[in-house]
Design a protein around this motif. Structure first.
Motif, PDB file in Angstrom:
ATOM      1  N   LEU A 120      42.830  34.401  31.312  1.00  0.00           N
ATOM      2  CA  LEU A 120      41.691  35.188  31.045  1.00  0.00           C
ATOM      3  C   LEU A 120      41.895  35.980  29.575  1.00  0.00           C
ATOM      4  CD1 LEU A 120      40.983  36.720  34.380  1.00  0.00           C
ATOM      5  CD2 LEU A 120      39.532  35.137  33.369  1.00  0.00           C
ATOM      6  N   LYS A 166      36.313  35.359  28.670  1.00  0.00           N
ATOM      7  CA  LYS A 166      35.649  35.315  30.292  1.00  0.00           C
ATOM      8  C   LYS A 166      35.471  34.152  30.780  1.00  0.00           C
ATOM      9  CE  LYS A 166      32.444  39.032  29.312  1.00  0.00           C
ATOM     10  NZ  LYS A 166      30.838  39.490  29.216  1.00  0.00           N
ATOM     11  N   GLU A 203      31.435  36.099  36.422  1.00  0.00           N
ATOM     12  CA  GLU A 203      32.475  35.734  35.460  1.00  0.00           C
ATOM     13  C   GLU A 203      33.357  36.948  35.370  1.00  0.00           C
ATOM     14  OE1 GLU A 203      29.910  33.626  31.655  1.00  0.00           O
ATOM     15  OE2 GLU A 203      30.328  35.913  31.590  1.00  0.00           O
ATOM     16  N   TYR A 204      34.684  36.551  35.091  1.00  0.00           N
ATOM     17  CA  TYR A 204      35.936  37.406  35.090  1.00  0.00           C
ATOM     18  C   TYR A 204      36.399  37.578  33.824  1.00  0.00           C
ATOM     19  CZ  TYR A 204      35.815  36.593  40.262  1.00  0.00           C
ATOM     20  OH  TYR A 204      35.181  36.459  41.381  1.00  0.00           O
ATOM     21  N   SER A 205      36.719  38.765  33.336  1.00  0.00           N
ATOM     22  CA  SER A 205      37.337  39.013  32.315  1.00  0.00           C
ATOM     23  C   SER A 205      38.408  40.283  32.503  1.00  0.00           C
ATOM     24  CB  SER A 205      36.503  39.601  31.299  1.00  0.00           C
ATOM     25  OG  SER A 205      35.486  40.907  31.776  1.00  0.00           O
TER      26      SER A 205
END
Length: 94
Positions: A18, A22, A66-68
């Protein structure tokens, strides 16, 4: 032991993955190909609860998540980079 099977190291790998942008859940799952869906979900939730990553859900059909990294998570990047450098220098050669 395969690094991707170790829960602690999976979190390190998630943070490393990460660090530049994202990522969607499916991208993280593909990157960690030997991890179960349940284990990955648990680790993502733990990282989110610790304020290291954030999860953004977009109101679409089907839903997009979404992951960030958070600002707290970004502080860990120099440490992750040092661990990567150490692994490249002293890790097992295939």
């Amino acid at each position: 032991m395969d690094l991707k099977e170790n829960l602690y190291e999976n979190k390190d790998l998630i943070l490393w993955f990460l660090k530049t942008k994202k990522r969607r859940y499916s991208e993280i799952k593909s990157f960690l190909d030997n991890i179960s869906q349940g284990s990955l979900t648990k680790q993502l939730r733990e990282l989110e609860a610790d304020g290291i990553i954030e999860r953004e859900v977009y109101p679409e059909v089907p839903p997009r998540v979404e992951y960030s990294l958070t600002s707290k998570g970004k502080v860990l990047i120099p440490i992750i980079d040092l661990m990567e450098e150490f692994g490249e220098k002293f890790g097992e050669k295939e």
